[in-house]
Design a protein around this motif. Sequence first.
Motif, PDB file in Angstrom:
ATOM      1  N   SER A 153     -30.466 -30.993  -5.894  1.00  0.00           N
ATOM      2  CA  SER A 153     -29.497 -31.834  -7.483  1.00  0.00           C
ATOM      3  C   SER A 153     -28.614 -31.009  -7.355  1.00  0.00           C
ATOM      4  O   SER A 153     -28.963 -29.681  -6.842  1.00  0.00           O
ATOM      5  CB  SER A 153     -30.706 -31.543  -8.762  1.00  0.00           C
ATOM      6  OG  SER A 153     -31.824 -30.303  -8.491  1.00  0.00           O
ATOM      7  N   PRO A 154     -27.850 -31.153  -8.735  1.00  0.00           N
ATOM      8  CA  PRO A 154     -26.451 -30.426  -8.630  1.00  0.00           C
ATOM      9  C   PRO A 154     -26.790 -28.803  -9.171  1.00  0.00           C
ATOM     10  O   PRO A 154     -28.292 -28.687  -9.412  1.00  0.00           O
ATOM     11  CB  PRO A 154     -25.931 -30.900  -9.730  1.00  0.00           C
ATOM     12  CG  PRO A 154     -26.301 -32.858 -10.110  1.00  0.00           C
ATOM     13  CD  PRO A 154     -27.414 -32.610  -9.753  1.00  0.00           C
ATOM     14  N   ASN A 155     -25.925 -28.006  -9.022  1.00  0.00           N
ATOM     15  CA  ASN A 155     -26.321 -26.534  -9.410  1.00  0.00           C
ATOM     16  C   ASN A 155     -26.621 -26.129 -11.077  1.00  0.00           C
ATOM     17  O   ASN A 155     -25.607 -26.517 -11.235  1.00  0.00           O
ATOM     18  CB  ASN A 155     -25.119 -25.381  -8.452  1.00  0.00           C
ATOM     19  CG  ASN A 155     -25.442 -25.138  -6.937  1.00  0.00           C
ATOM     20  OD1 ASN A 155     -24.704 -25.176  -6.414  1.00  0.00           O
ATOM     21  ND2 ASN A 155     -26.961 -24.858  -6.579  1.00  0.00           N
ATOM     22  N   ILE A 156     -27.475 -24.979 -10.582  1.00  0.00           N
ATOM     23  CA  ILE A 156     -27.154 -24.874 -12.837  1.00  0.00           C
ATOM     24  C   ILE A 156     -25.685 -24.272 -12.875  1.00  0.00           C
ATOM     25  O   ILE A 156     -25.242 -23.933 -12.205  1.00  0.00           O
ATOM     26  CB  ILE A 156     -27.977 -23.693 -12.984  1.00  0.00           C
ATOM     27  CG1 ILE A 156     -29.182 -24.084 -12.703  1.00  0.00           C
ATOM     28  CG2 ILE A 156     -28.458 -23.207 -14.418  1.00  0.00           C
ATOM     29  CD1 ILE A 156     -30.011 -25.557 -14.147  1.00  0.00           C
ATOM     30  N   LEU A 205     -18.986 -20.719 -13.675  1.00  0.00           N
ATOM     31  CA  LEU A 205     -19.876 -19.650 -13.435  1.00  0.00           C
ATOM     32  C   LEU A 205     -21.003 -20.573 -13.226  1.00  0.00           C
ATOM     33  O   LEU A 205     -21.293 -21.316 -13.639  1.00  0.00           O
ATOM     34  CB  LEU A 205     -20.410 -18.577 -14.031  1.00  0.00           C
ATOM     35  CG  LEU A 205     -20.824 -17.620 -13.138  1.00  0.00           C
ATOM     36  CD1 LEU A 205     -19.277 -16.783 -12.071  1.00  0.00           C
ATOM     37  CD2 LEU A 205     -20.558 -16.317 -13.965  1.00  0.00           C
ATOM     38  N   LEU A 206     -21.606 -21.296 -11.328  1.00  0.00           N
ATOM     39  CA  LEU A 206     -22.688 -21.268 -11.108  1.00  0.00           C
ATOM     40  C   LEU A 206     -23.162 -20.625 -10.306  1.00  0.00           C
ATOM     41  O   LEU A 206     -23.531 -20.109  -9.959  1.00  0.00           O
ATOM     42  CB  LEU A 206     -22.107 -22.994  -9.995  1.00  0.00           C
ATOM     43  CG  LEU A 206     -21.069 -23.786 -10.435  1.00  0.00           C
ATOM     44  CD1 LEU A 206     -20.481 -24.567  -8.732  1.00  0.00           C
ATOM     45  CD2 LEU A 206     -21.263 -24.208 -11.437  1.00  0.00           C
ATOM     46  N   LEU A 207     -24.912 -20.774 -10.381  1.00  0.00           N
ATOM     47  CA  LEU A 207     -25.822 -20.435  -9.751  1.00  0.00           C
ATOM     48  C   LEU A 207     -26.501 -21.420  -8.338  1.00  0.00           C
ATOM     49  O   LEU A 207     -26.932 -22.612  -8.872  1.00  0.00           O
ATOM     50  CB  LEU A 207     -26.864 -20.133 -11.020  1.00  0.00           C
ATOM     51  CG  LEU A 207     -26.888 -19.814 -12.275  1.00  0.00           C
ATOM     52  CD1 LEU A 207     -28.211 -19.283 -13.214  1.00  0.00           C
ATOM     53  CD2 LEU A 207     -26.067 -17.741 -12.174  1.00  0.00           C
ATOM     54  N   HIS A 213     -31.468 -25.651  -9.252  1.00  0.00           N
ATOM     55  CA  HIS A 213     -30.789 -26.544  -8.835  1.00  0.00           C
ATOM     56  C   HIS A 213     -31.485 -27.300 -10.719  1.00  0.00           C
ATOM     57  O   HIS A 213     -32.160 -26.809 -10.792  1.00  0.00           O
ATOM     58  CB  HIS A 213     -31.198 -26.942  -8.204  1.00  0.00           C
ATOM     59  CG  HIS A 213     -31.142 -26.729  -6.496  1.00  0.00           C
ATOM     60  ND1 HIS A 213     -29.184 -27.026  -6.384  1.00  0.00           N
ATOM     61  CD2 HIS A 213     -31.059 -26.397  -5.493  1.00  0.00           C
ATOM     62  CE1 HIS A 213     -29.102 -26.311  -5.443  1.00  0.00           C
ATOM     63  NE2 HIS A 213     -29.879 -26.075  -4.893  1.00  0.00           N
ATOM     64  N   GLU A 214     -30.760 -28.463 -10.984  1.00  0.00           N
ATOM     65  CA  GLU A 214     -31.503 -28.807 -12.093  1.00  0.00           C
ATOM     66  C   GLU A 214     -32.808 -29.503 -12.086  1.00  0.00           C
ATOM     67  O   GLU A 214     -33.558 -29.235 -13.031  1.00  0.00           O
ATOM     68  CB  GLU A 214     -29.974 -30.030 -12.892  1.00  0.00           C
ATOM     69  CG  GLU A 214     -28.681 -29.725 -13.286  1.00  0.00           C
ATOM     70  CD  GLU A 214     -27.945 -30.033 -12.996  1.00  0.00           C
ATOM     71  OE1 GLU A 214     -28.028 -31.618 -13.317  1.00  0.00           O
ATOM     72  OE2 GLU A 214     -26.325 -30.043 -13.628  1.00  0.00           O
ATOM     73  N   THR A 215     -33.144 -29.858 -11.104  1.00  0.00           N
ATOM     74  CA  THR A 215     -34.248 -30.641 -10.649  1.00  0.00           C
ATOM     75  C   THR A 215     -35.559 -29.784  -9.883  1.00  0.00           C
ATOM     76  O   THR A 215     -34.084 -28.664  -8.811  1.00  0.00           O
ATOM     77  CB  THR A 215     -34.490 -32.013 -10.459  1.00  0.00           C
ATOM     78  OG1 THR A 215     -33.441 -31.783  -9.548  1.00  0.00           O
ATOM     79  CG2 THR A 215     -33.313 -32.278 -11.570  1.00  0.00           C
ATOM     80  N   VAL A 216     -36.515 -30.225  -9.158  1.00  0.00           N
ATOM     81  CA  VAL A 216     -37.186 -29.731  -7.878  1.00  0.00           C
ATOM     82  C   VAL A 216     -36.314 -29.913  -6.687  1.00  0.00           C
ATOM     83  O   VAL A 216     -36.663 -29.766  -5.794  1.00  0.00           O
ATOM     84  CB  VAL A 216     -38.571 -29.663  -8.134  1.00  0.00           C
ATOM     85  CG1 VAL A 216     -39.078 -29.174  -8.931  1.00  0.00           C
ATOM     86  CG2 VAL A 216     -38.529 -31.568  -8.158  1.00  0.00           C
ATOM     87  N   ASP A 217     -35.376 -30.846  -6.670  1.00  0.00           N
ATOM     88  CA  ASP A 217     -34.798 -32.028  -5.855  1.00  0.00           C
ATOM     89  C   ASP A 217     -33.981 -30.283  -4.973  1.00  0.00           C
ATOM     90  O   ASP A 217     -32.918 -30.030  -5.857  1.00  0.00           O
ATOM     91  CB  ASP A 217     -34.403 -32.969  -5.348  1.00  0.00           C
ATOM     92  CG  ASP A 217     -33.527 -33.392  -4.443  1.00  0.00           C
ATOM     93  OD1 ASP A 217     -33.708 -33.324  -3.527  1.00  0.00           O
ATOM     94  OD2 ASP A 217     -32.774 -34.822  -4.598  1.00  0.00           O
ATOM     95  N   PRO A 218     -33.338 -29.841  -3.964  1.00  0.00           N
ATOM     96  CA  PRO A 218     -32.598 -29.278  -4.035  1.00  0.00           C
ATOM     97  C   PRO A 218     -31.201 -29.963  -3.283  1.00  0.00           C
ATOM     98  O   PRO A 218     -30.796 -28.845  -3.498  1.00  0.00           O
ATOM     99  CB  PRO A 218     -33.605 -28.630  -2.003  1.00  0.00           C
ATOM    100  CG  PRO A 218     -34.713 -29.591  -1.455  1.00  0.00           C
ATOM    101  CD  PRO A 218     -35.096 -29.940  -3.023  1.00  0.00           C
TER     102      PRO A 218
END
Length: 616
Positions: free
Chosen positions: A134-137, A121-123, A127-132
Motif C-alpha cells: 500500500s502507499p507510503n504515509i 515528505l514520505l515516510l 504504509h497506509e494499511t497493513v498491506d506492505p
Amino acid sequence: MSDNRNMFIAIGLSLAILIGWQFFFGIPQAERQRQAAEQQRIAQQAQQPAPGATPGATPGTTAGTTPGATPGSAGVPQAGSPVPARPLTREEALALTPRAAIETQRLKGSIALKGGRVDDLLLTEYHETVDPKSPNIVLLSPSGAPNPFYAEFGWTAAAGTGVKVPGPDTVWTTSGTLTEKTPLTLSWDNGAGLIFHRTYTIDDHYMFAVKDEVENKTGAAVTLYPYALVSRHGIPHVAGFYILHEGLIGVLGDSGLQEITYAKMDKEKPHTFAATGGWLGITDKYWAATVIPDQNVKVDAKFSTSTFAGTQTFQADYLAAPLTVEPGATVAAKGQLFAGAKVVQVVDGYKTKYGIDRFDLLIDWGWFYFITKPLFLAIDWLYRLVGNFGVAILIITVALKGLFFPLANKSYASMAKMKAVQPEVTAIRERYADDKVKQQQALMELYKKEKINPVAGCLPIVIQIPVFFALYKVLFVTIEMRHAPFFGWIRDLSAPDPTTIFNLFGLIPWDPSSVPVLGGYLMLGAWPIIMGITMWVQMKLNPAPPDPTQQMIFNWMPIIFTFMLAHFAAGLVIYWAWNNTLSVSQQAMIMKRNGVKIELWDNIKSAFKKKQPAKG
C-alpha cells in the motif's frame, strides 16, 4: 454481602458508562468530523481562486514582514503561496517548483527551491494499511496540493526598514541531495549586499538541523529576526477520540504543555507565548511536524488560524530574538525541524540528546503518564524478547497478576469467607428483617469475628480499571502498536477485530458493515465473543445474587461489554479475555485453599436450566 455486591455493581456500571460514552458518542463524533473534513475538502476544490492570489498577503507589503505589523516591530510571515485556478494533484503541485531531493533510509521527498520550504515528505517505513504494498504515509505536501502541510524557516525585518529578505517567491540555488551523510546548502543574494545561506542536515531518523546564515557586504549594520513555522491548510481527518490530542501542540516555558484542537482555535485572537527554547508544531495521531528553536534563545511563539478561499489555515510559529549583522560580518541562527513518526524511543532520545524541554510530551500519554508510559516500556521490552506485541501483552498481564497477587489473595480469601458464612448472614437478615440497625450491627459483629472485610472483593476490579485504561491508551496512541500483528486473523492489534459472527467469520461473502445505520453494530468479531464468554464464566464462579435487579444486571453485563468492546483495539480485547481467564483460575485456587466449594459448573448448569412456573 449485599453491600459488597452493590459496590461491584457501582464499579461495573461506572466502567460501562465510560466505555459506553466512547461507543455511542466518541465513534459517531469521529465519523461526523470525518464527514465535515471531506465536505470542506470538496468545498476547497470548488472555491480555488485565480492564479496569483496569496493567502494572508496584502498588496504592497515587503516580503518577510507581517501585514499590519506595528512600525518598528517584526512578525512571522503568514504562510501561503499562489493557489492554482483548478485543483492539482500532489505530483502536479510538486512539479511547479524546482526542488532539491531528500533521500534517507526513513524519509523520501524534497525541498522547494522556490520559497525554501520543506513541503514534500514520505515516510518510507510506514504504509497506509497493513498491506506492505500500500502507499507510503504522506506527511508533508506543498501549497496547491490536496491537504497542504509544510515547514518553513527564514528571516524577517522590522517594518519600514525596507530590507529585502527571502520570501515565498525567492528562488534559492543549490546542488546535490540531502542525505544522512551529505548536508544541503541553499544560497540567495538579495542584490543589495546581503547574502543568505541555509544549510540542512538530517540524522538517521526524523530530525532536521537548520542553520540560517546572513553575510553582510553593505556599509551599514542590519538587524534581522529569525523565524520558523509549521502550516497546515484545511482540517485533516482526525480520530476524534477524547483520549487523544490532534492539532496544535507545544511546550513553551512557564506556560508548559499547550494542546489546542482545530475546533478550539480562536479565529480572532492568536494564542501567544513568550519562552526560552521549547518547541511547537502540529501533531496527528502517529505523526508530527514541529519546529524547535535554540533552547537558550528567547522566542515569541504563536498559534494562529486564518481563512482563505473557504479553507481554514493553521499555523504554529516562533520569532526569535533579533540578530544584528555588522558590515563585513556573518551571523547565524540555528533551529531544528522534527518531521516524522512519533516513535517513543526516538522522541525520548531527542529530548535527552538535544535537551529539548519536555519533548517526550509530543506523544499523548495522558493524565496517567506515570502508569501509561511505564506500561508501554514494559510491553516494548518484552516485545524485543518475544517478537510479538500480542504475546508481550499476555506476558505483562501474567506479571501484573503476580505483582498484585498478595492483594488479590487477600481479596479473594475475604470473598471466600463471605461465601462460607452466607448461611449465617441469611439467618441474621431474616432474624432482624424489621430492624435494620440491629441487622447491620449483627452483621458487623459477624464480620469482625470471622475477620472479614466486606468490601475487599472490590479491590481486584479497582486495580483492573486503571490498568485497562492505561493499556487502552498505549494501544491507541503508540505507533509501535500500529499494524502490529498477533496470530491468525489479527494483523493489527491497534484496530478492532476485523471478523464478525454475522457472516460466520468470513465464510459467507457478505460485509455486514455495509448495512446502513446498523453496520457498525454488526461487526462482532471472534475475540470480543471470547472476551464475553470469559467474563460470563468469571461471573458464574459466584452464585447469582438474590435480588432480581442485581441478577439481571449481572446477566446482561457480559453481553453489553461484548458489543461495546467489539469496536475497541483487538489487543485490548485480547488482554481483557486473558485477564478474565487468569482471574477465574486465581479465584478458584484461592477458594479451594480456603475450603470453599467451587460452584462454577453448578452455576453454569443452572443458568441453562429451564425455569419452572411458580405453583398456585
